[in-house]
Design a protein around this motif. Structure first.
Motif, PDB file in Angstrom:
ATOM      1  N   ARG A 197     -33.846 -94.527 -78.264  1.00  0.00           N
ATOM      2  CA  ARG A 197     -33.306 -93.830 -77.099  1.00  0.00           C
ATOM      3  C   ARG A 197     -33.455 -94.650 -75.816  1.00  0.00           C
ATOM      4  O   ARG A 197     -32.797 -94.368 -74.819  1.00  0.00           O
ATOM      5  N   PRO A 287     -33.254 -92.346 -70.661  1.00  0.00           N
ATOM      6  CA  PRO A 287     -33.755 -90.968 -70.697  1.00  0.00           C
ATOM      7  C   PRO A 287     -35.029 -90.743 -69.885  1.00  0.00           C
ATOM      8  O   PRO A 287     -35.241 -89.654 -69.360  1.00  0.00           O
ATOM      9  N   MET A 308     -28.668 -88.801 -64.036  1.00  0.00           N
ATOM     10  CA  MET A 308     -29.977 -88.565 -64.644  1.00  0.00           C
ATOM     11  C   MET A 308     -31.085 -88.363 -63.621  1.00  0.00           C
ATOM     12  O   MET A 308     -32.230 -88.094 -64.003  1.00  0.00           O
ATOM     13  N   CYS A 313     -35.387 -86.830 -69.907  1.00  0.00           N
ATOM     14  CA  CYS A 313     -34.719 -86.393 -71.131  1.00  0.00           C
ATOM     15  C   CYS A 313     -35.591 -86.670 -72.348  1.00  0.00           C
ATOM     16  O   CYS A 313     -36.017 -87.802 -72.577  1.00  0.00           O
ATOM     17  N   ILE A 315     -34.670 -85.446 -75.651  1.00  0.00           N
ATOM     18  CA  ILE A 315     -33.908 -84.966 -76.803  1.00  0.00           C
ATOM     19  C   ILE A 315     -34.269 -85.872 -77.989  1.00  0.00           C
ATOM     20  O   ILE A 315     -33.835 -87.023 -78.068  1.00  0.00           O
ATOM     21  N   CYS A 318     -31.666 -87.810 -80.389  1.00  0.00           N
ATOM     22  CA  CYS A 318     -30.648 -88.675 -79.788  1.00  0.00           C
ATOM     23  C   CYS A 318     -30.699 -90.063 -80.425  1.00  0.00           C
ATOM     24  O   CYS A 318     -31.756 -90.698 -80.471  1.00  0.00           O
ATOM     25  N   PRO A 321     -27.941 -93.393 -76.774  1.00  0.00           N
ATOM     26  CA  PRO A 321     -28.278 -93.114 -75.376  1.00  0.00           C
ATOM     27  C   PRO A 321     -27.108 -93.372 -74.419  1.00  0.00           C
ATOM     28  O   PRO A 321     -26.944 -94.464 -73.868  1.00  0.00           O
ATOM     29  N   CYS A 323     -26.779 -92.385 -71.512  1.00  0.00           N
ATOM     30  CA  CYS A 323     -27.280 -92.677 -70.167  1.00  0.00           C
ATOM     31  C   CYS A 323     -27.399 -94.180 -69.929  1.00  0.00           C
ATOM     32  O   CYS A 323     -27.099 -94.676 -68.830  1.00  0.00           O
ATOM     33  N   CYS A 351     -27.541 -83.177 -72.726  1.00  0.00           N
ATOM     34  CA  CYS A 351     -27.400 -84.569 -72.283  1.00  0.00           C
ATOM     35  C   CYS A 351     -26.669 -84.590 -70.938  1.00  0.00           C
ATOM     36  O   CYS A 351     -25.456 -84.375 -70.870  1.00  0.00           O
ATOM     37  N   HIS A 352     -27.396 -84.837 -69.872  1.00  0.00           N
ATOM     38  CA  HIS A 352     -26.809 -84.821 -68.526  1.00  0.00           C
ATOM     39  C   HIS A 352     -25.945 -86.054 -68.259  1.00  0.00           C
ATOM     40  O   HIS A 352     -25.150 -86.059 -67.321  1.00  0.00           O
ATOM     41  N   LYS A 354     -23.551 -87.066 -69.939  1.00  0.00           N
ATOM     42  CA  LYS A 354     -22.161 -86.836 -70.366  1.00  0.00           C
ATOM     43  C   LYS A 354     -21.339 -86.103 -69.310  1.00  0.00           C
ATOM     44  O   LYS A 354     -20.156 -85.907 -69.496  1.00  0.00           O
TER      45      LYS A 354
END
Length: 355
Positions: A197, A287, A308, A313, A315, A318, A321, A323, A351-352, A354
């Protein structure tokens, strides 16, 4: 040989369990919280650090701070052979450093144990070290508090501040001092982490090299990675340094970092090392939030996708990545703002990057 190594490691783990339980039972009265006065009055302090790469480097930087805060004490650090060159490069001469191979060197174990019994230390610390071997060594101090028994912290609590609190050090004011150098002739890049990630992919790395090449047209570049990560680089025409789990390879990497004008890395141990020895550094954050990862007095210039900001993050499933991909697809400047006055919000689902 493929079977022998797991057997050796299993035997070593059993040995450490037996030795540590015996030591902690024999010196149970010494296992107690340490007040600031206890530390100030102590004449000698023992450190045992057997942690992951990044955690070890973070610890060494804080032990340097500890020795500056208490310059009149006798110090000993026991650490792994692999981490020893980094400790010697970061720490002041007042902290004597000893390397120990916890899997193989039984003679050194006997010698260290004998020395600690003959000349016991008053205080023992094992910051960022959760293993049995570190608890074994610090238990020889008259007073000690294993890091694993220390108060827990939320996932978003700053890594340096966790150990700083454990060591009884005062909080530092935030003062990020890093600047992207106008010129650089030797650039070292560390594009991968053991956590996928936080790692670049081939396309990300190609874009990063192109960006650096445009910015520093006369610079030579090299990658630092493990041999098994060569496949991720594929045919990119760039020099490579291969990490290795030995004192010799650690020394070689240390010299490579020292000889660089600029270090560019993802959130992993090499980035902390470059910062600790004063090399201009750019951190590529996906992340993980810089305010959680960086020291308050860091010289690292953090770059992160704007979407971000304020998020950490986590997650776990994932494998792609976004980000980092979007960061490398942009101009990557200006540096990301870092606010040490508040903890980022932990995200485990959305997922911010995106949006």
């Amino acid at each position: 040989p493929a079977v022998a190594r797991p057997l050796r490691e299993s035997h070593a783990l059993t040995m450490w369990k037996r030795l540590t339980r015996k030591r902690l039972k024999a010196n149970a009265t010494g296992n107690a919280p340490l007040a600031a006065d206890d530390i100030a009055r102590a004449a000698s302090v023992l450190f045992a650090v057997f942690a992951r790469y990044g955690d070890s480097v973070i610890t060494f930087k804080l032990l340097r701070e500890f020795a500056r805060t208490y310059p009149d004490k006798k110090y000993l650090l026991i650490t792994s052979q692999q981490a020893l060159p980094y400790a010697e490069a970061i720490l002041p001469p007042s902290i004597r450093c000893v390397g120990f191979d916890k899997h193989r060197d039984l003679f050194s174990l006997w010698r260290l144990t004998r020395s600690l019994k003959r000349e016991p230390f008053e205080i023992g610390f094992n910051p960022w070290s959760h293993g049995l071997e570190s608890e074994y060594f610090v238990s020889f101090a008259s007073r000690f508090l294993p890091y694993g028994a220390f108060a827990g912290f939320p996932r978003t609590h700053n890594l340096y501040d966790r150990a700083r609190s454990y060591l009884g050090l005062a909080a530092k004011p935030a003062a990020l001092t890093g600047k992207i150098p106008a010129q650089a002739k030797r650039i070292l890049i560390s594009p991968f982490s053991t956590d996928v990630r936080k790692s670049l992919n081939h396309d990300d790395l190609r874009k990063l090299i192109a960006w650096l090449g445009a910015r520093y047209s006369e610079a030579s570049m090299a990658l630092a990675l493990f041999p098994e990560e060569d496949g991720k680089v594929r045919d990119l025409p760039i020099a490579r340094f291969h990490f290795g789990k030995s004192r010799k390879r650690s020394r070689a990497f240390l010299e490579l970092v020292k000889g660089s004008d600029l270090f560019v890395g993802v959130d992993a141990g090499p980035l902390h090392l470059a910062d600790a020895i004063g090399v201009s550094s750019i951190g590529l954050f996906g992340p993980t939030a810089p305010e959680t990862i960086l020291d308050r007095v860091s010289g690292i210039v953090p770059l992160r996708l704007n979407a971000m900001q304020g998020w950490f993050c986590d997650i776990r499933d994932c494998t792609d990545p976004v980000c980092l991909h979007r960061l490398l697809g942009s101009t990557m400047l200006p540096p990301a703002p870092v606010d040490f006055t508040r903890s980022p919000t932990l995200e485990i689902r959305l997922c911010h990057a995106k949006f």
